[in-house]
Design a protein around this motif. Structure first.
Motif, short mmCIF file in Angstrom:
data_model
loop_
_atom_site.label_atom_id
_atom_site.label_comp_id
_atom_site.label_asym_id
_atom_site.label_seq_id
_atom_site.Cartn_x
_atom_site.Cartn_y
_atom_site.Cartn_z
N LEU A 54 0.82 -1.20 0.00
CA LEU A 54 0.00 0.00 0.00
C LEU A 54 0.86 1.26 0.00
O LEU A 54 0.44 2.31 -0.43
N ASN A 55 2.07 1.13 0.49
CA ASN A 55 2.94 2.30 0.60
C ASN A 55 3.82 2.49 -0.64
O ASN A 55 4.92 3.01 -0.55
N PHE A 57 4.96 4.19 -4.05
CA PHE A 57 4.88 5.49 -4.70
C PHE A 57 5.68 5.44 -5.99
O PHE A 57 6.60 4.65 -6.11
N PRO A 74 1.00 8.29 -4.97
CA PRO A 74 0.81 7.02 -4.26
C PRO A 74 0.12 6.06 -5.23
O PRO A 74 -0.92 6.39 -5.80
N HIS A 76 -1.58 3.37 -4.90
CA HIS A 76 -2.89 2.82 -4.58
C HIS A 76 -3.91 3.87 -4.17
O HIS A 76 -4.97 3.53 -3.65
N SER A 77 -3.57 5.15 -4.39
CA SER A 77 -4.50 6.21 -4.00
C SER A 77 -5.78 6.16 -4.83
O SER A 77 -5.72 5.98 -6.05
N PRO A 78 -6.93 6.34 -4.21
CA PRO A 78 -8.18 6.38 -4.97
C PRO A 78 -8.24 7.57 -5.93
O PRO A 78 -9.07 7.60 -6.82
N ARG A 79 -7.36 8.56 -5.72
CA ARG A 79 -7.36 9.71 -6.61
C ARG A 79 -6.75 9.40 -7.96
O ARG A 79 -6.89 10.17 -8.89
N THR B 13 -0.17 2.11 9.85
CA THR B 13 -0.35 2.00 8.41
C THR B 13 -1.08 3.26 7.95
O THR B 13 -1.14 4.24 8.69
N ARG B 14 -1.62 3.24 6.74
CA ARG B 14 -2.37 4.40 6.28
C ARG B 14 -3.71 3.94 5.74
O ARG B 14 -3.86 2.81 5.30
N TYR B 16 -6.88 5.32 3.21
CA TYR B 16 -7.38 6.32 2.27
C TYR B 16 -8.88 6.47 2.47
O TYR B 16 -9.59 5.47 2.60
N ASP B 17 -9.35 7.72 2.50
CA ASP B 17 -10.80 7.90 2.55
C ASP B 17 -11.35 7.99 1.13
O ASP B 17 -10.61 7.86 0.16
N ALA B 18 -12.66 8.25 1.03
CA ALA B 18 -13.31 8.22 -0.28
C ALA B 18 -12.74 9.29 -1.22
O ALA B 18 -12.70 9.11 -2.43
N ASN B 19 -12.28 10.41 -0.65
CA ASN B 19 -11.72 11.48 -1.47
C ASN B 19 -10.26 11.23 -1.83
O ASN B 19 -9.64 12.05 -2.50
N GLY B 20 -9.70 10.16 -1.32
CA GLY B 20 -8.31 9.86 -1.62
C GLY B 20 -7.34 10.48 -0.65
O GLY B 20 -6.15 10.46 -0.87
#
Lengths: 115, 217
Positions: A54-55, A57, A74, A76-79, B13-14, B16-20
């Motif tokens: 997950l980390n 980049f 990142p 795996h970022s949802p963005r 750990t980290r 992510y929320d829905a907005n990333g």
């Protein structure tokens, strides 16, 4: 530690196209302006990847109006909506930081991978 | 209403929320908290719950301690802590000591034991600036002067000096709960928590900050 792995694997994307350092990629990022969402593109050469799971980049470098611009994403970022590989590069380094010192045409010169 | 629980710091750990937006989180495991004793205003002068956590072999406990567990009718535990309730509040008949007593968005205080740093100098321990490194200076990381002259003729109290650092009880206040995972008996709090991975922590509702901005009463 098992639980951390579980939390991370839940968030990890499974549909990431494989790409390597040296590849020219197009990164589709979700940009939220007010309540509207649109896709913004950032294309350039992947000059490095770091982290695991997950980390993870990756750094993309491009020359924009004669100025070098780097962005770290990142993985795996949802963005990040999508990553497209435009051209596969043939490089011998894990980090292409030497591109930072180059000027003009040479600044984006990465050999194409011959298949 | 949340009372608090005992747990173990698993690691960070980290999320992510829905907005990333990525939030750094600490994972706290808190399975099988056992209620050992309820302390009441009438009998003990204050209300609290005595909670046990982490299974222990019977042979590793002394008979008096074992008797406490027997009396409460719970399995022997390694760690026993008392969680005190705010003044004027009584312990409810049904005490929920699972992670589901908390909900995401709520603020908590986390109490742990910080990592031991050993005997440390003033620069690390008290953030002193130190003295010049070069130009003939032979006094690099020392503390410098510690007092004045004949008035006051003594060193002030709380003067920063070298000594043992870390391995002490530390409370971190107002950490936001990012996620509650009852199926894994785990809560995720935003930010760092004192202590090494695997060390025990106490999680209690925040004393100073709640969701609607009012202190917990």
């Amino acid at each position: 530690m098992e639980i951390i792995r579980k939390i991370e694997s839940e968030q990890m994307k499974t549909d990431i196209v494989p790409f390597k350092v040296g590849d020219t990629v197009k990164v589709h990022t979700r940009v939220i302006e007010g309540d509207k969402e649109r896709i913004q593109l950032f294309s350039g050469i992947v000059i490095g990847r770091r982290g695991t799971g997950l980390n993870s980049f990756f750094t993309v470098r491009r020359i924009s109006y004669g100025e070098g611009v780097e962005r770290v994403f990142p993985l795996h970022s949802p963005r990040i909506a999508k990553i497209e590989v435009e051209r596969q590069g043939d490089v011998r380094r894990a980090k292409l930081n030497y591109l930072r010192d180059r000027k003009g045409k040479q600044a984006m010169a990465v050999k194409e991978k011959s298949i | 209403m949340a009372i608090g629980l005992l747990g173990k710091k698993i690691g960070m750990t980290r999320v992510y929320d829905a907005n990333g937006k990525a939030t750094p989180v600490t994972v706290i495991a808190a399975e099988a908290n056992a209620l050992i004793q309820v302390k009441t205003e009438e009998k003990h002068g204050y209300s609290a719950v005595q909670v046990g956590y982490d299974a222990q072999k019977e042979s590793r406990l002394t008979k008096p301690v074992l008797g406490q567990f027997k009396k409460a009718g719970v399995e022997p535990k390694k760690l026993i802590r008392e969680i005190r309730l705010p003044d004027g509040q009584t312990v409810p008949a049904e005490v929920d000591l699972s992670v589901s007593q908390f909900e995401a968005g709520q603020f908590v205080d986390v109490i742990g034991r910080s990592k031991g740093k050993g005997f440390q100098g003033v620069m690390k321990r008290h953030h002193f600036a130190g003295q010049p490194a070069a130009h003939g200076s032979k006094m690099h990381r020392r503390n410098g002067a510690i007092g004045n002259r004949s008035t006051p003729g003594r060193v002030w109290k709380n003067m920063g000096m070298p000594g043992h650092m870390g391995d002490e009880r530390v409370t971190v206040q107002n950490l936001r709960i990012v996620q509650v995972r009852p199926e894994d008996n785990v809560i995720l709090v935003c930010g760092a928590v004192p202590g090494a991975n695997g060390s025990y922590v106490v999680v209690r509702p925040a004393k100073k900050k709640t969701v609607n901005g009012q202190a917990a009463k």
